[in-house]
Design a protein around this motif. Sequence first.
Motif, PDB file in Angstrom:
ATOM      1  N   THR A  78     -85.218 -34.792 -15.099  1.00  0.00           N
ATOM      2  CA  THR A  78     -84.339 -33.632 -15.223  1.00  0.00           C
ATOM      3  C   THR A  78     -84.889 -32.469 -14.403  1.00  0.00           C
ATOM      4  OG1 THR A  78     -84.068 -34.389 -17.485  1.00  0.00           O
ATOM      5  CG2 THR A  78     -83.058 -32.285 -16.917  1.00  0.00           C
ATOM      6  N   TRP A  79     -86.221 -32.317 -14.498  1.00  0.00           N
ATOM      7  CA  TRP A  79     -86.866 -31.192 -13.817  1.00  0.00           C
ATOM      8  C   TRP A  79     -86.733 -31.341 -12.305  1.00  0.00           C
ATOM      9  CZ3 TRP A  79     -91.866 -31.035 -11.194  1.00  0.00           C
ATOM     10  CH2 TRP A  79     -92.265 -29.729 -10.875  1.00  0.00           C
ATOM     11  N   ILE A 117     -82.995 -39.625  -8.616  1.00  0.00           N
ATOM     12  CA  ILE A 117     -82.594 -39.666 -10.028  1.00  0.00           C
ATOM     13  C   ILE A 117     -82.068 -41.041 -10.421  1.00  0.00           C
ATOM     14  CG2 ILE A 117     -81.036 -38.691 -11.760  1.00  0.00           C
ATOM     15  CD1 ILE A 117     -83.344 -36.898 -10.772  1.00  0.00           C
ATOM     16  N   GLU A 134     -72.768 -40.177 -13.773  1.00  0.00           N
ATOM     17  CA  GLU A 134     -72.639 -38.874 -13.149  1.00  0.00           C
ATOM     18  C   GLU A 134     -71.188 -38.441 -13.118  1.00  0.00           C
ATOM     19  OE1 GLU A 134     -74.867 -38.544  -9.374  1.00  0.00           O
ATOM     20  OE2 GLU A 134     -76.528 -38.813 -10.771  1.00  0.00           O
ATOM     21  N   GLY A 142     -84.590 -33.297 -10.763  1.00  0.00           N
ATOM     22  CA  GLY A 142     -83.162 -33.290 -10.469  1.00  0.00           C
ATOM     23  C   GLY A 142     -82.624 -31.870 -10.345  1.00  0.00           C
ATOM     24  N   GLY A 143     -83.117 -30.978 -11.215  1.00  0.00           N
ATOM     25  CA  GLY A 143     -82.655 -29.596 -11.182  1.00  0.00           C
ATOM     26  C   GLY A 143     -83.120 -28.880  -9.926  1.00  0.00           C
ATOM     27  N   THR A 192     -87.838 -38.852 -18.686  1.00  0.00           N
ATOM     28  CA  THR A 192     -86.567 -38.132 -18.678  1.00  0.00           C
ATOM     29  C   THR A 192     -86.783 -36.679 -18.279  1.00  0.00           C
ATOM     30  OG1 THR A 192     -86.044 -39.522 -20.573  1.00  0.00           O
ATOM     31  CG2 THR A 192     -84.445 -37.817 -20.005  1.00  0.00           C
ATOM     32  N   SER A 200     -76.537 -45.028 -14.379  1.00  0.00           N
ATOM     33  CA  SER A 200     -76.819 -43.653 -14.022  1.00  0.00           C
ATOM     34  C   SER A 200     -75.832 -43.177 -12.954  1.00  0.00           C
ATOM     35  CB  SER A 200     -78.257 -43.542 -13.521  1.00  0.00           C
ATOM     36  OG  SER A 200     -78.557 -42.223 -13.178  1.00  0.00           O
ATOM     37  N   LEU A 235     -74.802 -37.388 -21.032  1.00  0.00           N
ATOM     38  CA  LEU A 235     -76.250 -37.505 -21.030  1.00  0.00           C
ATOM     39  C   LEU A 235     -76.640 -38.452 -22.159  1.00  0.00           C
ATOM     40  CD1 LEU A 235     -78.223 -35.991 -19.092  1.00  0.00           C
ATOM     41  CD2 LEU A 235     -78.999 -34.785 -21.139  1.00  0.00           C
TER      42      LEU A 235
END
Length: 616
Positions: A259-260, A275, A537, A262-263, A255, A533, A542
């Motif tokens: 997230t990292w 993602i 969105e 994805g950011g 996860t 997922s 989350l």
Amino acid sequence: MTPPPLIAVAGNPNAGKSALFNALTGARQKVGNYPGVTVERHVGKTILPGGRPVEVVDLPGAYGLDPTSPDEEVTRDVLLGKQAGERLPDALLIVVDASNLDNHLRFTLQLIDLGLPTVVALNMVDLAKRDGLELDAARLQKELGVPVIETVAVRKRGLDPLLAALDELLLSPRLVRAGEGPSHDPLLLQLRARDIAMAAIVSETPVRRLTHRLDGLFLHPVAGPVILAAILFVMFQAVFAWSAPPADALEALVTGLGTWIGGALPDGILRSLIIDGVFAGVGAVIVFLPQILILFLFILLLEGTGYMVRAAFLMDRLMSHAGLSGRAFIPLLSSFACAVPGIMATRTIADPKDRLTTILVAPLMTCSARLPVYTLIIGAFIPARTVGPGIGLQGLVMFALYLAGIIGALLAALVLRRTVVKGGGGAFMMELPKYQMPRLADVALGLWQRAMIFLKRAGGIILTTTVILWALASFPQAGPGQKQSDVSIAGHIADGIHTVVAPIGFNKDISLALLPAMAAREVAVAAIGTVYSLDAEDEGQLQTLEQRMAGRWSLATALAFLAWFVFAPQCISTIAVTRRETNGWKWPLFMVGYLFTLAYIAAGATYWTAVAFGLG
Ligand SMILES: Nc1nc2c(ncn2[C@@H]2O[C@H](COP(=O)(O)OP(=O)(O)OP(=O)(O)O)[C@@H](O)[C@H]2O)c(=O)[nH]1
Ligand SMILES: [Mg+2]
């Protein structure tokens, strides 16, 4: 002119039969086994002390009277007087390896039950002595009820008393044949053999003594199966209880990484692919690595200690009731890892019908690809509470699912044996190794191999299928107010499948996962992960996959989905290997047909039962 009396030399492979045959007859030529079915007579002549000439025939080694190879068939046929061109022996000389007494006594007991005049050569006593094993031949003689002579075939020791005993046998009036005497239950034979061996052993090394004691317990007709069930039960409890910390850590890692990354990525197709496709899909499967490793840790330890062969013995009994050959145990056992090597391992089964039945039921053994599916659903829907001291409900459900697969396989075999694959099956014999501490290096290597297989699948077939599904589920893109899973191509395909599976309680999400899961069962998890997922969105929530599912599925639907996966043949590799091993499409298609039918019935029955209990 009547031919001289015939003495047959029989026993387990490597007991020293040929060596003794050579010693008795002075045969010079290298004596081997009968090659295949064509009987090449290995007969020698000798003169007994009383001056009587006899013929001696050297038989191929066997483990029992239920033949599993053409060699063993010859042995059985000769001993039953059924071999064409061969007369029934007048006496039997059984050769046993003194240092491997309980394994060899099993066949000896069967042979004695044939009712022929018999002498036992307790061979290789030199090796036994060297290993610190002291035997009481007189006691053995008393227990077996036939003369027992100590021999060392390669040194020609013990030949005179042996010949004298044979002489005496042939002088005394012939015994009446005991008819269909021999016991065919390998477990009972093993226990009898063990008891007799224990009685005849004067002293032995501590390791041997331990093995004897443990077998008394593990092979006990009542205690044995109870212990086996308890071991399996603990194994599935451990899959849940021990895996939580590493699984949580792995999930946090996946996860966090998602997230990292994805950011760091701009919003768009590439970000969605990584993602929703890779992290939500493949990542959802990878987090089950700890469970799989714990399961295999148990299996490897059980194999390493020598217990697994005992388990095979216990299971053999059950399997023969279902018309399966005992040889099927090892292929079926490997099918708990994966049906593909399991089906390939059926090549060791000589009888074609035995083999076909084993192939057809192998996919019912719970392979490790089902573990992610089971674990996900159980984690989402079965509360993590205990139902007794130290008994977790989740582990209990998992145990029940494995059991359902085994029982399903036995019942399927039973029905197949009476319908499409008619014919008799036979019991089998195998050597029981000594118990020992498992080698740590072997266990570590085995775990490493399993981990690699799992990760390669995740990076190969699961990744590929998930990316294809992601593409089908991403386009066309949903407009404002629409749900992605409603408008996409995958969504429309799912609608079609849904009409078929709606009666058994499956929702549209499951319908969508079923088709890609044909590639491999874990893909069902990846597919649901990806679809949720993509949908999430828009919702901007989350949540973990488990939370998302728990919010959307009813308990009845979840249970029906579990029941489906016990039976459904969702694995292209299994179908392909079945085609290869049966040389055609007939049997793989039959397999797919009957398993999907069973899956549909099982899921439907589960769903409607659950609904009736108010769980819908
Ligand atoms: N030390 C020792 N070795 C023996 C004795 N008897 C046989 N051997 C050895 O044990 C091995 C097996 O002997 P074989 O006579 O080939 O055994 P077999 O029972 O004919 O085996 P199969 O034909 O395979 O069923 C050979 O290497 C023999 O030399 C014995 O009394 N003492
Ligand atoms: Mg031989």
